[in-house]
Design an enzyme around this catalytic site. Structure first.
Site, mmCIF file in Angstrom:
data_model
loop_
_atom_site.group_PDB
_atom_site.id
_atom_site.type_symbol
_atom_site.label_atom_id
_atom_site.label_comp_id
_atom_site.label_asym_id
_atom_site.label_seq_id
_atom_site.Cartn_x
_atom_site.Cartn_y
_atom_site.Cartn_z
ATOM 1 N N HIS A 78 -3.869 -8.304 -4.497
ATOM 2 C CA HIS A 78 -3.321 -9.561 -4.005
ATOM 3 C C HIS A 78 -4.179 -10.089 -2.875
ATOM 4 C CE1 HIS A 78 -1.558 -6.236 -1.720
ATOM 5 N NE2 HIS A 78 -1.534 -7.052 -0.668
ATOM 6 N N CYS A 115 1.333 -4.883 6.438
ATOM 7 C CA CYS A 115 -0.016 -4.804 5.874
ATOM 8 C C CYS A 115 -0.764 -6.090 6.220
ATOM 9 C CB CYS A 115 0.027 -4.591 4.363
ATOM 10 S SG CYS A 115 0.647 -5.994 3.409
#
Length: 704
Positions: free
Chosen positions: A66, A209
């Protein structure tokens, strides 16, 4: 709201390549072919860059690459079920179910929450099983939409049948996660039988993250599911792109321990001060959630376990990588780097102000600035001119800022070791180093002494009434006595003598010896591109800049050589990736475009992406080119009154034409060496294979 996934964004049972980069390229091509990305190369470069930060493979044969990218025009999901699994870095082997998430830079919160919800669904076995059993692209879309709650309910308001493929994908996310995500989902399953051994134990966790789309929420679910099986009450704060709600202070206060599963700094970390903790990369929360919980529970029982310090992001917290402790060598190196990074703004501001003073009032202003400022004012210049007065003001401001260089270096080295309690003794030790003429070396020694003293003084467990005095009174007092006293009475004299000898040697360097010094400094600047060796050379040059005078220009010559050499690696990578594209991947060519500006601005780190991909070619070439640039600069007497800035400080560079020539020569040498080494090693063949894979990706049908 636009559809996140459509049948033409699904690829079933195809061979999309033998490595993750090729697979990502194929999926990125689907995004671009469906009109959801303006530029394939930009999207691919962003996706690969994100993949290189942390592997996106997770247990169960799944991968979820992603990225956020300016090339993406609307949030998009691409799903592939591979004919042959591909390694995405999961511990249990290759992945055959791939979800590629492409989000625009400014994606709205609604879409981000849906993307996060998808990531959580991938933690559920029934959802993944439904995807593996799907027979068509349309069925995959329905399963995903069911999981995201996007399918309209059947007439009569009844939910999809429990046994329908995809309806199981909407299985419960734990309430502890749901309450902070805004996702309306059923309650979690009851704890597993026999989990009562940990009954009553409470843990809080933070997951985060870099992108904040996938791993943040998957780690939260992994930890929460594991806690439920173990009978542990665990509350998670997900600091992701979909927004976050802070844990209740009462919940934190009642917790036995904290888990940090993060790849970025924890926001407002001081909330957890005093709690025993476990810290690991976010992916460990997905791969080993039970192990992390067990470590947290063990730390809660251990009176000697590491605890969160009282300042946000406290550097004294021992960072853990995959559950391990950092050695003292690593911690000291990081602390010195912290000191250097905090010192640079003092050097930059002070050096530039002094340079402007020289430009306005001439080099002699260094000798008469005090007389000008004590004998005149802006409204009564007396015997001095306006230019002399303004030059004196600028020079004095810069000179005073430069006088903070060593104290700042020492203070923030101590901060890097002991957090806030180390700052005061570190600055005190730095001021003593200034007083003793021990220079930057004295500052480093003083900062380390202060930081280590403050760190060790903070270790004993003390009564609350005494513990509250430690960080603000007792630790600064005792650590200052130790570090500053040791410098003043024992170490400062020998260090000052060594620095005086070194300054004398450097000031007397001419001809071949000056050329050798420039070459050595250039080698160091190219050795690790912003790492410890590079920073040692830079600190050596910047710390001596304040000693330059109209007669002694050696410190300014050293500074110029360091700047010239530091500009070479990124400029060389930009040049090489422009004129010899067949040796560089698309992502590297994109990085090369940015490296032009980074190199021109004296940011050596601009070459790191190239060095990370091919260190055996890039680093030696950078060292040789840097040595050439440094040697040419020193040999031709180039000077710099400013410590940073690259081409933007040409007005304060002495002999600017030779400065530019040294940079150009070093750049050409490094670029030529890199291309030659890549040619000998056959790099063009591997790049050609990758390019063909990317071109094949662009030709993949939108359905399979």
């Amino acid at each position: 709201m636009s559809e996140l996934i459509t049948p033409d964004l699904v690829s079933l049972d195809r061979d999309l390549g033998g490595d993750k980069e090729t697979v990502i390229g194929q999926l990125a091509a689907l995004v671009q072919r469906t009109g959801r990305a303006e530029q394939l190369d930009g999207l691919l470069a962003d996706a690969i860059a994100r993949e290189n930060k942390t592997a996106t493979g997770i247990p169960g044969g799944i991968a979820i690459p992603h990225c956020r990218s300016a090339a993406v025009t609307e949030p998009t999901l691409v799903m592939a079920r591979l004919a042959e699994g591909v390694d995405f870095g999961a511990k249990d082997g290759p992945a055959d179910i791939i979800f590629f998430i492409a989000a625009p830079e400014g994606a709205d919160q609604t879409h981000l929450k849906l993307l996060a919800k998808l990531a959580r669904s991938l933690m559920k076995k029934d959802f993944v099983a439904a995807l593996r059993a799907a027979r068509s692209e349309q069925e995959v879309v329905r399963i995903v939409d069911d999981a995201l709650g996007l399918n309209p309910a059947p007439e009569g308001g009844e939910a999809p049948a429990a046994g329908a493929a995809g309806s199981t994908a909407a299985a419960a996310v734990p309430a502890s996660v749901q309450s902070r995500s805004g996702d309306a989902q059923p309650a979690a399953p009851a704890p597993a039988e026999g989990a009562g051994g940990h009954a009553g134990r409470r843990i809080v966790a933070v997951t985060a993250c870099p992108t904040g789309i996938a791993h943040t929420y998957m780690a939260a679910d992994g930890l929460t599911y594991a806690a439920e099986e173990m009978g542990v009450d665990l509350q998670v704060e997900t600091q992701g792109s979909a927004g976050f709600t802070k844990l209740d202070p009462a919940t934190i206060a009642a917790a036995d321990a904290v888990i940090f599963a993060t790849d970025v700094d924890v926001r407002d970390r001081s909330r957890f001060a005093g709690k025993p903790y476990v810290a690991s990369p976010v992916k460990r929360g997905i791969d080993e959630p039970k192990v992390m919980i067990e470590e947290a529970l063990a730390n809660a029982e251990n009176p000697n376990a590491k605890r969160v310090q009282g300042a946000a992001g406290g550097a004294a917290d021992e960072a853990a990588s995959e559950g391990g402790r950092e050695g003292w060598g690593t911690r000291i190196r990081k602390a010195v780097m912290t000191g250097v990074s905090y010192m640079i703004p003092f050097v930059a501001a002070g050096g530039l102000l002094m340079a402007f003073g020289f430009m306005i009032a001439g080099a002699d202003i260094a000798n008469v600035a005090d007389d000008v400022l004590t004998g005149s004012t802006l409204w009564n210049l007396g015997e001095f001119t306006l230019a002399q007065y303004i030059g004196a003001v600028l020079f004095k401001m810069g000179n005073l800022a430069m006088s903070l260089l060593v104290p700042a270096l020492a203070g923030y080295i101590a901060y890097g070791l002991a957090d806030r309690p180390g700052i005061a003794p570190g600055f005190a030790a730095g001021l003593v180093a200034n007083f003793m003429d021990a220079g930057f070396l004295g500052g480093i020694v003083g900062g380390l002494l202060a930081g280590l003293a403050a760190y060790w003084l903070a270790q004993p467990r003390l009564p609350r009434w005494l513990g509250s005095l430690m960080p603000v009174v007792i630790i600064p007092l005792l650590a200052t006595i130790f570090a500053a006293g040791l410098l003043l009475m024992v170490l400062g004299g020998p260090i000052a003598a060594f620095m005086a000898w070194l300054t004398g040697v450097l000031s007397g360097m001419t001809g071949a010896s000056a050329l050798a010094l420039g070459a050595i400094l250039g080698l160091m600047m190219g050795a690790d591109l912003g790492g410890p060796i590079n920073k040692v050379a830079y600190t050596f040059a910047a710390a001596g800049l304040g000693a330059a005078t109209a007669v002694n220009t050696a410190p300014q010559e050293i500074m110029a050589a360091v700047i010239a050499a530091g500009m070479v690696p990124p400029l060389a990578m930009a040049l090489a990736s422009t004129v010899a594209k067949r040796y560089f991947t698309v992502a590297e060519q994109e990085n090369g475009k940015a490296a032009w500006l980074l190199g021109a601005s004296f940011i050596s780190e601009g070459a790191i992406p190239f060095a990370a991909a091919d260190p055996l070619r890039v680093l030696p070439a950078s060292m040789i080119g840097g040595a050439v640039a440094g040697a040419v600069s020193m040999a031709t007497g180039v000077t710099s009154a400013a410590p940073h800035g690259g081409v933007w400080i040409l007005p304060v560079i002495g002999n600017p034409l030779m400065f530019l020539l040294s940079v150009v020569v070093g750049t050409v040498v490094t670029a030529a060496l890199v291309v030659a080494l890549k040619h000998v090693g056959g790099a063009h063949g591997r790049v050609a294979d990758a390019t063909r894979s990317r071109e094949d990706a662009a030709a993949v049908p939108t359905t399979a």
